[in-house]
Design a protein around this motif. Structure first.
Motif, mmCIF file in Angstrom:
data_model
loop_
_atom_site.group_PDB
_atom_site.id
_atom_site.type_symbol
_atom_site.label_atom_id
_atom_site.label_comp_id
_atom_site.label_asym_id
_atom_site.label_seq_id
_atom_site.Cartn_x
_atom_site.Cartn_y
_atom_site.Cartn_z
ATOM 1 N N UNK A 1 12.889 -1.899 6.746
ATOM 2 C CA UNK A 1 13.244 -3.228 7.245
ATOM 3 C C UNK A 1 12.025 -4.075 7.564
ATOM 4 N N UNK A 2 11.111 -3.540 8.355
ATOM 5 C CA UNK A 2 9.964 -4.320 8.824
ATOM 6 C C UNK A 2 8.653 -3.880 8.189
ATOM 7 N N UNK A 3 8.709 -3.200 7.067
ATOM 8 C CA UNK A 3 7.493 -2.764 6.383
ATOM 9 C C UNK A 3 6.696 -3.984 5.944
ATOM 10 N N UNK A 4 5.412 -3.919 6.099
ATOM 11 C CA UNK A 4 4.525 -5.008 5.712
ATOM 12 C C UNK A 4 4.148 -4.840 4.252
ATOM 13 N N UNK A 5 4.508 -5.801 3.425
ATOM 14 C CA UNK A 5 4.356 -5.657 1.972
ATOM 15 C C UNK A 5 2.921 -5.820 1.476
ATOM 16 N N UNK A 6 2.198 -6.798 1.960
ATOM 17 C CA UNK A 6 0.911 -7.124 1.352
ATOM 18 C C UNK A 6 -0.270 -6.848 2.261
ATOM 19 N N UNK A 7 -0.180 -5.789 3.048
ATOM 20 C CA UNK A 7 -1.323 -5.418 3.865
ATOM 21 C C UNK A 7 -1.313 -3.916 4.077
ATOM 22 N N UNK A 8 -2.396 -3.400 4.591
ATOM 23 C CA UNK A 8 -2.494 -1.958 4.789
ATOM 24 C C UNK A 8 -1.871 -1.525 6.107
ATOM 25 N N UNK A 9 -1.313 -2.443 6.860
ATOM 26 C CA UNK A 9 -0.743 -2.144 8.169
ATOM 27 C C UNK A 9 0.466 -1.227 8.055
ATOM 28 N N UNK A 10 0.503 -0.205 8.852
ATOM 29 C CA UNK A 10 1.644 0.699 8.918
ATOM 30 C C UNK A 10 2.486 0.319 10.121
#
Length: 169
Positions: A87-96
């Motif tokens: 749901x809240x996954x960050x698509x264009x960054x390395x952030x977990x």
């Protein structure tokens, strides 16, 4: 290269609308709509698991408070993982999104919503009986989920520039 077989083998690819044709205000809302839909799907799965455990346990004599907390604990782990990964996954960054800080925030939010849910279940059980508590519980949890979406989006799973903690695998 493998080509698909069957009636859709020669179907044209679905048309996509060029981004320049969509108004900028609409483009800002598209990701939010995806998150709301994904959160709703995850929440529906959680509510079903939670409710089934609650009904089975209370049917066999476990008190409504213990049954409610047990059902919510069982569904909570799945909800934390699915919402963080999907749901809240960050698509264009390395952030977990699944970090210890997120887990602590999720746990605090879960404790508050579980306390509210348990109070509602106990109140309905006391006033109207267990069968009414079975009926009201999923409605109460769905209403709490609406509030939880905002808390999840803007507090639990928010990206942080300063976090260097270990991600949960």
């Amino acid at each position: 290269m493998h080509t698909p077989d069957g009636p859709l083998a020669n179907a044209p690819a679905p048309a996509t609308v060029p981004r320049w044709l969509l108004p900028s205000w609409l483009l800002r809302w598209v990701p939010l709509g995806r998150e709301v839909l994904a959160f709703g799907i995850v929440g529906l799965i959680q509510i079903c698991i939670d409710w089934m455990i609650f009904v089975v346990l209370t049917h066999f004599g476990v008190g409504p408070a213990a049954g409610n907390v047990t059902g919510r604990i069982t569904a909570a782990g799945l909800g934390f993982w699915l919402n963080g990964r999907w749901t809240f996954a960050q698509k264009n960054c390395s952030h977990e999104t699944l970090r210890w800080q997120s887990f602590v925030r999720y746990s605090l939010t879960w404790c508050m919503t579980t306390a509210l849910s348990t109070m509602i279940v106990l109140w309905v059980d006391h006033g109207h009986g267990l069968h009414w508590a079975w009926a009201v519980k999923p409605v109460a949890d769905a209403l709490l989920a609406a509030l939880s979406f905002l808390v999840s989006k803007y507090w639990i799973y928010r990206p942080s520039r300063y976090d260097k903690d270990v991600q949960i695998k």
